[in-house]
Each structure stands twice: as C-alpha cells, then as structure tokens.
Motif scaffolding. Structure first.
Motif, mmCIF file in Angstrom:
data_model
loop_
_atom_site.group_PDB
_atom_site.id
_atom_site.type_symbol
_atom_site.label_atom_id
_atom_site.label_comp_id
_atom_site.label_asym_id
_atom_site.label_seq_id
_atom_site.Cartn_x
_atom_site.Cartn_y
_atom_site.Cartn_z
ATOM 1 N N PHE A 240 42.872 40.499 42.162
ATOM 2 C CA PHE A 240 42.258 39.751 41.986
ATOM 3 C C PHE A 240 41.117 38.851 42.442
ATOM 4 C CE2 PHE A 240 45.700 40.043 38.850
ATOM 5 C CZ PHE A 240 46.024 41.408 37.853
ATOM 6 N N GLU A 241 40.586 38.963 43.656
ATOM 7 C CA GLU A 241 39.526 38.688 44.206
ATOM 8 C C GLU A 241 38.629 39.112 43.111
ATOM 9 O OE1 GLU A 241 38.339 38.041 48.750
ATOM 10 O OE2 GLU A 241 38.918 39.216 48.252
ATOM 11 N N LEU B 44 38.259 36.991 39.517
ATOM 12 C CA LEU B 44 37.897 35.677 40.396
ATOM 13 C C LEU B 44 35.950 35.385 40.822
ATOM 14 C CD1 LEU B 44 41.156 34.255 41.988
ATOM 15 C CD2 LEU B 44 40.506 34.291 39.013
ATOM 16 N N THR B 45 36.108 36.638 41.410
ATOM 17 C CA THR B 45 34.007 36.479 41.608
ATOM 18 C C THR B 45 33.293 36.338 40.833
ATOM 19 O OG1 THR B 45 34.638 37.244 44.483
ATOM 20 C CG2 THR B 45 32.569 37.523 43.514
ATOM 21 N N THR B 46 33.792 37.811 40.119
ATOM 22 C CA THR B 46 32.955 38.050 39.178
ATOM 23 C C THR B 46 32.725 36.623 37.986
ATOM 24 O OG1 THR B 46 33.549 39.999 38.890
ATOM 25 C CG2 THR B 46 32.798 39.613 36.813
ATOM 26 N N ASN C 15 49.753 30.172 36.577
ATOM 27 C CA ASN C 15 50.894 30.672 37.452
ATOM 28 C C ASN C 15 50.702 31.726 38.362
ATOM 29 O OD1 ASN C 15 52.761 28.698 36.151
ATOM 30 N ND2 ASN C 15 52.793 29.872 34.662
ATOM 31 N N MET C 16 49.553 32.495 38.907
ATOM 32 C CA MET C 16 48.955 32.893 39.464
ATOM 33 C C MET C 16 49.868 32.921 41.065
ATOM 34 S SD MET C 16 44.704 33.328 39.431
ATOM 35 C CE MET C 16 45.198 35.080 39.875
ATOM 36 N N SER C 17 50.095 33.976 41.225
ATOM 37 C CA SER C 17 50.530 33.538 43.093
ATOM 38 C C SER C 17 49.247 34.288 44.352
ATOM 39 C CB SER C 17 51.846 35.024 42.632
ATOM 40 O OG SER C 17 51.293 36.079 42.610
ATOM 41 N N ASP D 219 49.114 43.981 37.220
ATOM 42 C CA ASP D 219 47.843 44.375 37.477
ATOM 43 C C ASP D 219 47.077 44.358 36.400
ATOM 44 O OD1 ASP D 219 48.456 46.218 35.127
ATOM 45 O OD2 ASP D 219 49.313 47.731 36.832
ATOM 46 N N TYR D 220 45.485 45.011 36.397
ATOM 47 C CA TYR D 220 44.515 45.297 35.847
ATOM 48 C C TYR D 220 44.890 45.076 34.438
ATOM 49 C CZ TYR D 220 40.628 43.201 38.645
ATOM 50 O OH TYR D 220 40.382 41.797 39.842
ATOM 51 N N GLU D 221 45.423 46.444 33.762
ATOM 52 C CA GLU D 221 46.266 47.229 32.682
ATOM 53 C C GLU D 221 46.512 46.087 31.683
ATOM 54 O OE1 GLU D 221 48.765 50.079 31.092
ATOM 55 O OE2 GLU D 221 48.113 50.765 32.911
#
Length: 102
Positions: free
Chosen positions: A65-66, A69-71, A56-58, A13-15
């Motif tokens: 995390f879309e 990635l956009t940011t 190693n992103m799934s 997650d983001y944390e």
C-alpha cells in the motif's frame, strides 16, 4: 474532528481496502476504486475535518500500500482539515519472550 479507523488485520489487497473504506465512509455511488478517485473524493466530497487512522498494518502491507500512503500524504499536505496516520502491528519484544521462557 471525525476519526475513521481502518483495521488492516483482514486486508490483503486494494479490493479488501476499498470494501472496508466503503463501509466506513459515505462514498458516492460513482466512486471508482483507484487512488485518483480516492484523492478526489477526500478533497471534494467528504465532510471535514477528517482523520483516517490505519491500524494493524504489517511490514508487507507497507510495501503493498505504499502508493496509497503516498497519495494520502499528498492530500494531507494539500488540505488543512484532513490528516491520517498508520500504525504497525504490535509484536512482543524478544526480550519479553526470553523472560517468559525462564
């Protein structure tokens, strides 16, 4: 150019993401763990040139995390000296598995 690798193997997650980011980058004490703060710190606080590489992103993490990635794509468009890439986990091809079974 400085390259920072963020390994998503243990990020759920983001944390988790921000914890790893803080280990790898000299983020200011007042850094707020959100995407606006991340964009601000990249565009105004960090030493350039800088390349972030997510490894190693799934497929599930691409959805989670879309917005991240956009940011980062937006920041990359705004700044010449900043870039980032991401790579998915590597899986064996089904063809390779079939050959091993024979």
């Amino acid at each position: 150019m400085q390259t920072i690798y963020i390994d998503f193997t243990d990020i759920g997650d983001y944390e988790d993401f921000y914890a790893q980011l803080k280990e790898k980058l000299p983020l200011p004490e007042y850094f707020g763990e959100n995407l606006d703060a991340l964009a601000d710190v990249i565009t105004g606080e960090l030493q350039m040139p800088l390349h972030l590489e997510f490894v190693n992103m799934s497929i599930d993490q691409l959805e989670i995390f879309e917005d991240l990635l956009t940011t980062l794509e937006d920041v990359e468009d705004e700044m010449e000296e900043f870039s980032f890439t991401y790579y998915l986990e590597q899986y064996e091809d089904e063809e390779d598995e079939t050959e091993e079974e024979e």
